[in-house]
Design an enzyme around this catalytic site. Structure first.
Site, PDB file in Angstrom:
ATOM      1  CB  THR A   1      -9.240   1.539  11.944  1.00 11.81           C
ATOM      2  OG1 THR A   1      -8.021   1.996  11.358  1.00 11.81           O
ATOM      3  CG2 THR A   1      -9.909   0.554  10.998  1.00 11.81           C
TER       4      THR A   1
ATOM      5  CE  LYS B   1      -7.463   6.520   4.488  1.00 10.60           C
ATOM      6  NZ  LYS B   1      -6.020   6.256   4.291  1.00 10.60           N
TER       7      LYS B   1
ATOM      8  CE  LYS C   1      -2.170   1.546   3.779  1.00 11.74           C
ATOM      9  NZ  LYS C   1      -1.891   3.015   3.887  1.00 11.74           N
TER      10      LYS C   1
ATOM     11  CG  ASP D   1      -4.782   4.429   1.823  1.00  9.17           C
ATOM     12  OD1 ASP D   1      -5.935   4.852   1.638  1.00  9.17           O
ATOM     13  OD2 ASP D   1      -4.270   4.304   2.956  1.00  9.17           O
TER      14      ASP D   1
ATOM     15  CG  ASP E   1     -12.312  18.040  -4.309  1.00  2.99           C
ATOM     16  OD1 ASP E   1     -13.239  18.855  -4.532  1.00  2.99           O
ATOM     17  OD2 ASP E   1     -11.143  18.396  -4.094  1.00  2.99           O
TER      18      ASP E   1
ATOM     19  NE  ARG F   1       1.755   2.561  13.105  1.00  3.40           N
ATOM     20  CZ  ARG F   1       0.897   3.378  13.705  1.00  3.40           C
ATOM     21  NH1 ARG F   1       1.327   4.268  14.586  1.00  3.40           N
ATOM     22  NH2 ARG F   1      -0.391   3.325  13.421  1.00  3.40           N
TER      23      ARG F   1
END
Length: 236
Positions: A123, A65, A36, A63, A68, A215
């Site tokens: 999340t 997002k 990603k 990614d 608009d 991570r």
């Protein structure tokens, strides 16, 4: 444009090209993982970073997002479709007109396109934030379900959701409606800024199609080992 494959996606949350490629070099002897590219890396290194990683044989979830007015999103998706990415997303909260415009812009002249998915709720958002800050009166589950239903009705391939909602979305929108779930942590990992989380093994049991892990893999002392563990736990 349905895809029932299950896979773990590594979030390349690095600030520059050098650190990103140094990390990917660790997988030279492995199957090339699905990765990603988020806003940090894309804004730092641009479209050439996407092309370089694609040339290395990785599938890419871009990614960004998008959120608009419909015309802007449509034109932007048309640009992104030329990068040979495999998956891209936008915010479902932009509404149905925006999602339909995005789908139109993303579709190439030959009819092909990357998978298009919509973010339901991040999340990092919990029930308190939903009500007190965003002033959304409906429950988290009801809000996510409605956003997923809207995405499905607009012809999108799936949604980004927490693993806690994946099973319900499958029941509501069908088994071939893709669920991409961040907020995945090993049981012995720090939750960080994620609120609605689940382990890879539990995400697999919940019916998630793609789990996204950053991570817990990228910051691990043995990233390749952590990736193998995630795949093993998720796929069972």
């Amino acid at each position: 444009m349905k895809n029932t494959e299950r896979d773990a996606i590594i979030a390349l949350d690095f600030p520059n090209r050098e650190q990103t490629l140094e990390f990917l070099d660790l997988f030279s002897e492995e199957k090339k993982p699905f990765v990603k590219i988020g806003m940090e890396l894309f804004y730092a290194s641009g479209p050439d970073m996407v092309r370089e990683i694609k040339a290395r044989g990785h599938r890419i979830f871009l990614d960004l997002k998008l959120h608009d007015i419909p015309n802007t999103v449509k034109r932007t998706m048309a640009v992104l479709s030329g990068l040979d990415i495999d998956m891209v997303n936008l915010h479902a909260s932009g509404g149905s007109e925006m999602m339909k415009a995005a789908l139109e812009g993303l579709t190439r002249p030959d009819g092909t396109r990357p998978l298009l998915i919509a973010v339901t709720q991040l999340t990092s958002t919990d029930e308190r934030m939903l009500h007190d800050e965003l002033l959304i009166e409906a429950s988290m589950n009801r809000t996510v379900m409605r956003y997923a239903q809207n995405a499905a009705s607009c012809g999108l391939d799936g949604v980004v959701c927490s693993p806690l909602e994946a099973a319900s979305i499958k029941e509501e929108c069908g088994n071939d409606f893709i669920t991409v779930t961040p907020g995945i942590r090993f049981a012995d990992s720090d939750a960080g800024d994620q609120k609605r989380i689940m382990t890879p093994a539990d995400a697999g049991k919940a019916g998630c199609d793609y789990i996204v892990m950053g991570r817990p893999i990228t910051k691990a002392s043995d990233p390749v080992g952590a990736y193998r563990r995630a795949m093993h736990d998720f796929l069972g």
